[in-house]
Write a protein that holds these residues in place. Structure first.
Motif, PDB file in Angstrom:
ATOM      1  N   GLN A  37       0.875  -1.140  -0.095  1.00 13.63           N
ATOM      2  CA  GLN A  37      -0.245   0.110   0.001  1.00 13.63           C
ATOM      3  C   GLN A  37       0.888   1.154  -0.012  1.00 13.63           C
ATOM      4  O   GLN A  37       0.540   2.165  -0.701  1.00 13.63           O
ATOM      5  N   ILE A  38       2.100   1.160   0.792  1.00 13.49           N
ATOM      6  CA  ILE A  38       2.744   2.451   0.553  1.00 13.49           C
ATOM      7  C   ILE A  38       3.528   2.669  -0.576  1.00 13.49           C
ATOM      8  O   ILE A  38       3.369   3.679  -1.114  1.00 13.49           O
ATOM      9  N   GLN A  39       3.784   1.526  -1.258  1.00 15.59           N
ATOM     10  CA  GLN A  39       4.254   1.665  -2.599  1.00 15.59           C
ATOM     11  C   GLN A  39       3.099   2.180  -3.667  1.00 15.59           C
ATOM     12  O   GLN A  39       3.345   3.195  -4.370  1.00 15.59           O
ATOM     13  N   ILE A  52       0.785   8.868   3.977  1.00 16.85           N
ATOM     14  CA  ILE A  52       0.648   7.569   3.428  1.00 16.85           C
ATOM     15  C   ILE A  52       0.111   6.760   4.389  1.00 16.85           C
ATOM     16  O   ILE A  52      -0.858   5.879   4.299  1.00 16.85           O
ATOM     17  N   LEU A  53       0.809   6.694   5.851  1.00 21.00           N
ATOM     18  CA  LEU A  53       0.172   5.805   6.784  1.00 21.00           C
ATOM     19  C   LEU A  53      -1.182   6.308   7.274  1.00 21.00           C
ATOM     20  O   LEU A  53      -1.906   5.247   7.685  1.00 21.00           O
ATOM     21  N   ALA A  54      -1.514   7.414   7.154  1.00 20.62           N
ATOM     22  CA  ALA A  54      -3.011   7.964   7.552  1.00 20.62           C
ATOM     23  C   ALA A  54      -4.017   7.729   6.453  1.00 20.62           C
ATOM     24  O   ALA A  54      -4.890   6.903   6.883  1.00 20.62           O
ATOM     25  N   MET A  55      -3.472   7.447   5.191  1.00 20.71           N
ATOM     26  CA  MET A  55      -4.527   7.146   4.283  1.00 20.71           C
ATOM     27  C   MET A  55      -4.651   5.409   4.124  1.00 20.71           C
ATOM     28  O   MET A  55      -5.621   4.909   4.137  1.00 20.71           O
ATOM     29  N   ILE A  56      -3.603   4.684   4.702  1.00 16.40           N
ATOM     30  CA  ILE A  56      -3.649   3.345   4.769  1.00 16.40           C
ATOM     31  C   ILE A  56      -4.492   3.040   6.006  1.00 16.40           C
ATOM     32  O   ILE A  56      -5.291   2.092   5.888  1.00 16.40           O
ATOM     33  N   ALA A  57      -4.345   3.821   7.259  1.00 17.41           N
ATOM     34  CA  ALA A  57      -5.182   3.555   8.303  1.00 17.41           C
ATOM     35  C   ALA A  57      -6.723   3.671   7.911  1.00 17.41           C
ATOM     36  O   ALA A  57      -7.578   2.845   8.229  1.00 17.41           O
ATOM     37  N   ASP A  59      -8.132   3.352   4.881  1.00 16.71           N
ATOM     38  CA  ASP A  59      -8.558   2.273   4.084  1.00 16.71           C
ATOM     39  C   ASP A  59      -9.013   1.292   4.632  1.00 16.71           C
ATOM     40  O   ASP A  59      -9.806   0.329   4.642  1.00 16.71           O
ATOM     41  N   CYS A  60      -8.053   0.747   5.655  1.00 12.96           N
ATOM     42  CA  CYS A  60      -8.210  -0.256   6.666  1.00 12.96           C
ATOM     43  C   CYS A  60      -9.542  -0.298   7.341  1.00 12.96           C
ATOM     44  O   CYS A  60     -10.114  -1.130   7.634  1.00 12.96           O
ATOM     45  N   LEU A  61      -9.758   0.890   8.032  1.00  9.39           N
ATOM     46  CA  LEU A  61     -11.013   0.970   8.857  1.00  9.39           C
ATOM     47  C   LEU A  61     -12.204   0.979   7.975  1.00  9.39           C
ATOM     48  O   LEU A  61     -13.117   0.525   8.220  1.00  9.39           O
ATOM     49  N   VAL A  62     -11.972   1.590   6.805  1.00  8.81           N
ATOM     50  CA  VAL A  62     -13.309   1.643   5.892  1.00  8.81           C
ATOM     51  C   VAL A  62     -13.533   0.202   5.526  1.00  8.81           C
ATOM     52  O   VAL A  62     -14.823  -0.342   5.664  1.00  8.81           O
ATOM     53  N   ALA A  63     -12.359  -0.657   5.291  1.00  4.62           N
ATOM     54  CA  ALA A  63     -12.738  -1.927   4.701  1.00  4.62           C
ATOM     55  C   ALA A  63     -13.367  -2.937   6.077  1.00  4.62           C
ATOM     56  O   ALA A  63     -14.029  -3.515   5.881  1.00  4.62           O
ATOM     57  N   ARG A  64     -12.760  -2.446   7.099  1.00  8.09           N
ATOM     58  CA  ARG A  64     -13.354  -3.236   8.210  1.00  8.09           C
ATOM     59  C   ARG A  64     -14.827  -3.112   8.645  1.00  8.09           C
ATOM     60  O   ARG A  64     -15.451  -3.874   8.942  1.00  8.09           O
ATOM     61  N   LEU A  65     -15.195  -1.695   8.526  1.00  4.26           N
ATOM     62  CA  LEU A  65     -16.429  -1.266   8.528  1.00  4.26           C
ATOM     63  C   LEU A  65     -17.385  -1.838   7.639  1.00  4.26           C
ATOM     64  O   LEU A  65     -18.707  -2.317   8.161  1.00  4.26           O
ATOM     65  N   LYS A  66     -16.940  -1.983   6.449  1.00  9.11           N
ATOM     66  CA  LYS A  66     -17.796  -2.663   5.465  1.00  9.11           C
ATOM     67  C   LYS A  66     -17.935  -4.001   5.647  1.00  9.11           C
ATOM     68  O   LYS A  66     -19.073  -4.550   5.614  1.00  9.11           O
TER      69      LYS A  66
END
Length: 95
Positions: A37-39, A52-57, A59-66
């Protein structure tokens, strides 16, 4: 169960982690996915690692909520079907 000491690289740093043996594979896979994801974000032109790490966080939480919502819908569907079957079968068993 004895914990293992492993090192996982996240962004520009390595972190020492103590983990149970059956969780090691998940930590290593998570580290690999974070690096990918960083790449991806770097390829999109985002330079700042914290951004980048904030965006990944996010993305991960949105995926978790979904995923949580999908699980709730599936559980409700199963519960509704079980209720329907119970209402169909109970009168037959009482007769």
């Amino acid at each position: 169960m004895e914990k293992l000491s492993i090192r996982i690289k996240v962004a520009d740093r390595e972190y020492g982690i103590k983990t149970l043996p059956d969780e090691e594979i998940f930590l290593r896979e998570a580290g690999k996915l974070i690096r990918e994801q960083i790449q991806k974000y770097r390829d999109l032109g985002v330079k700042d690692t914290q951004d980048i790490l904030a965006m990944i966080a996010l993305d991960c939480l949105v995926a978790r909520l979904k995923g949580d919502e999908q699980t709730r819908r599936l559980q409700k569907m199963v519960f509704d079907k079980m209720t329907q079957l119970d209402q169909t079968i109970t009168p037959t068993l009482s007769a």
